[in-house]
Design a protein around this motif. Structure first.
Motif, short mmCIF file in Angstrom:
data_model
loop_
_atom_site.label_atom_id
_atom_site.label_comp_id
_atom_site.label_asym_id
_atom_site.label_seq_id
_atom_site.Cartn_x
_atom_site.Cartn_y
_atom_site.Cartn_z
N ARG A 132 -5.75 8.28 4.89
CA ARG A 132 -4.99 9.46 5.32
C ARG A 132 -4.29 9.20 6.65
O ARG A 132 -3.11 9.49 6.82
N LEU A 133 -5.03 8.62 7.59
CA LEU A 133 -4.47 8.37 8.92
C LEU A 133 -3.31 7.37 8.89
O LEU A 133 -2.31 7.56 9.56
N ILE A 134 -3.46 6.31 8.10
CA ILE A 134 -2.38 5.33 8.04
C ILE A 134 -1.16 5.92 7.33
O ILE A 134 -0.03 5.58 7.63
N SER A 135 -1.40 6.85 6.42
CA SER A 135 -0.29 7.52 5.74
C SER A 135 0.44 8.48 6.68
O SER A 135 1.61 8.79 6.47
N LEU A 136 -0.24 8.95 7.70
CA LEU A 136 0.35 9.84 8.69
C LEU A 136 0.85 9.10 9.94
O LEU A 136 1.41 9.72 10.84
N ALA A 137 0.65 7.80 9.99
CA ALA A 137 0.96 7.03 11.19
C ALA A 137 2.41 7.17 11.63
O ALA A 137 2.69 7.26 12.83
N ASN A 138 3.34 7.23 10.68
CA ASN A 138 4.75 7.33 11.05
C ASN A 138 5.06 8.66 11.73
O ASN A 138 6.07 8.78 12.42
N VAL A 139 4.20 9.66 11.57
CA VAL A 139 4.35 10.94 12.26
C VAL A 139 3.49 10.97 13.52
O VAL A 139 3.93 11.40 14.58
N LEU A 140 2.25 10.48 13.40
CA LEU A 140 1.32 10.53 14.53
C LEU A 140 1.79 9.72 15.73
O LEU A 140 1.45 10.05 16.87
N HIS A 141 2.57 8.67 15.48
CA HIS A 141 3.02 7.86 16.62
C HIS A 141 3.96 8.65 17.54
O HIS A 141 4.17 8.26 18.69
N ASP A 187 2.83 0.90 10.70
CA ASP A 187 1.79 1.91 10.51
C ASP A 187 0.42 1.30 10.80
O ASP A 187 -0.42 1.92 11.46
N LEU A 188 0.21 0.09 10.31
CA LEU A 188 -1.04 -0.62 10.59
C LEU A 188 -1.19 -0.87 12.09
O LEU A 188 -2.27 -0.68 12.65
N TYR A 189 -0.11 -1.27 12.74
CA TYR A 189 -0.15 -1.50 14.18
C TYR A 189 -0.57 -0.23 14.93
O TYR A 189 -1.41 -0.28 15.83
N PHE A 190 -0.01 0.91 14.54
CA PHE A 190 -0.37 2.16 15.20
C PHE A 190 -1.87 2.42 15.07
O PHE A 190 -2.53 2.81 16.04
N ILE A 191 -2.42 2.19 13.88
CA ILE A 191 -3.84 2.41 13.65
C ILE A 191 -4.68 1.48 14.53
O ILE A 191 -5.64 1.91 15.17
N CYS A 192 -4.30 0.21 14.59
CA CYS A 192 -5.04 -0.77 15.42
C CYS A 192 -4.95 -0.40 16.90
O CYS A 192 -5.95 -0.52 17.63
N TYR A 193 -3.79 0.03 17.33
CA TYR A 193 -3.60 0.46 18.72
C TYR A 193 -4.51 1.65 19.03
O TYR A 193 -5.17 1.69 20.07
N MET A 194 -4.55 2.62 18.13
CA MET A 194 -5.37 3.80 18.37
C MET A 194 -6.87 3.48 18.30
O MET A 194 -7.66 4.06 19.05
N ILE A 195 -7.26 2.56 17.44
CA ILE A 195 -8.66 2.13 17.40
C ILE A 195 -9.05 1.58 18.77
O ILE A 195 -10.10 1.90 19.32
N GLU A 196 -8.17 0.76 19.34
CA GLU A 196 -8.42 0.18 20.66
C GLU A 196 -8.54 1.28 21.72
O GLU A 196 -9.44 1.25 22.56
N ARG A 197 -7.64 2.25 21.68
CA ARG A 197 -7.68 3.36 22.66
C ARG A 197 -8.98 4.14 22.56
O ARG A 197 -9.63 4.42 23.57
N VAL A 198 -9.33 4.51 21.33
CA VAL A 198 -10.53 5.32 21.13
C VAL A 198 -11.78 4.54 21.54
O VAL A 198 -12.65 5.08 22.24
N ALA A 199 -11.86 3.29 21.16
CA ALA A 199 -13.02 2.47 21.50
C ALA A 199 -13.16 2.35 23.02
O ALA A 199 -14.27 2.46 23.56
N MET A 232 0.86 -1.18 0.00
CA MET A 232 0.00 0.00 0.00
C MET A 232 0.90 1.23 0.00
O MET A 232 1.86 1.31 0.75
N LYS A 233 0.54 2.19 -0.81
CA LYS A 233 1.32 3.42 -0.94
C LYS A 233 0.79 4.51 -0.02
O LYS A 233 -0.41 4.62 0.21
N ASN A 234 1.69 5.33 0.46
CA ASN A 234 1.35 6.51 1.25
C ASN A 234 0.64 7.50 0.33
O ASN A 234 1.09 7.75 -0.78
N VAL A 235 -0.48 8.06 0.78
CA VAL A 235 -1.24 8.98 -0.07
C VAL A 235 -0.55 10.32 -0.25
O VAL A 235 -0.87 11.05 -1.19
#
Length: 156
Positions: free
Chosen positions: A48-57, A15-27, A1-4
């Motif tokens: 967009r969020l997964i493309s920013l994951a390397n910064v958002l973490h 990046d996927l791990y960060f998204i899954c971790y944050m989904i868990e936190r938010v839920a 998958m390419k960064n947008v």
């Protein structure tokens, strides 16, 4: 998958791990199931969020979770994943641990032409999540290949 944002940059498993971790936190913060969070954010926003994951973490996770809640108008529910039988559960798994469980399940079941976001939406909408998220049982604690096999076979 390419960064947008940077077409030469690949989205990584981290990046996927960060998204899954944050989904868990938010839920957990909203007392909702993970499925609610996944389904109330548009697929393009997930890209967009997964493309920013390397910064958002690098950001404060409390700030990131609040931004997700506010930007996507996510609402508080009544499901409390931490409401467990204390005689059966010594310790509730951390958001980081469950992020890893879901990341591995997505990666282990990813279709040939499916990207991370498609896999994420597919997995979080499967009935097996109710079993994995039942901390009174031990499904979340099983090795990743056992969870993937259960997913592929329709249950444990």
């Amino acid at each position: 998958m390419k960064n947008v944002f940077f077409e030469d940059e690949e989205i990584t498993d981290n990046d996927l791990y960060f998204i899954c971790y944050m989904i868990e936190r938010v839920a957990r913060k909203l007392h909702q199931r993970n499925k609610y969070v996944v389904n109330n954010v548009e697929p393009m926003e997930w890209r967009r969020l997964i493309s920013l994951a390397n910064v958002l973490h690098c950001e404060n996770p409390l700030k990131v979770e609040q931004e997700w809640i506010d930007e996507n108008e996510l609402k508080t529910g009544t499901f409390d994943i931490t409401d467990v039988d204390k005689e059966l559960v010594d310790e509730i798994p951390w958001e980081t641990q469950m992020g890893k469980v879901y990341t591995r399940l997505i990666l282990n079941t990813l279709g040939e032409n499916e990207d991370y976001i498609g896999g994420m939406i597919r997995v979080y909408n499967d009935d097996i999540c109710e079993t994995i998220d039942n901390y009174n049982a031990s499904a979340y604690y099983e090795p990743s290949y056992v969870i993937a096999r259960a997913y592929n076979e329709g249950g444990f």
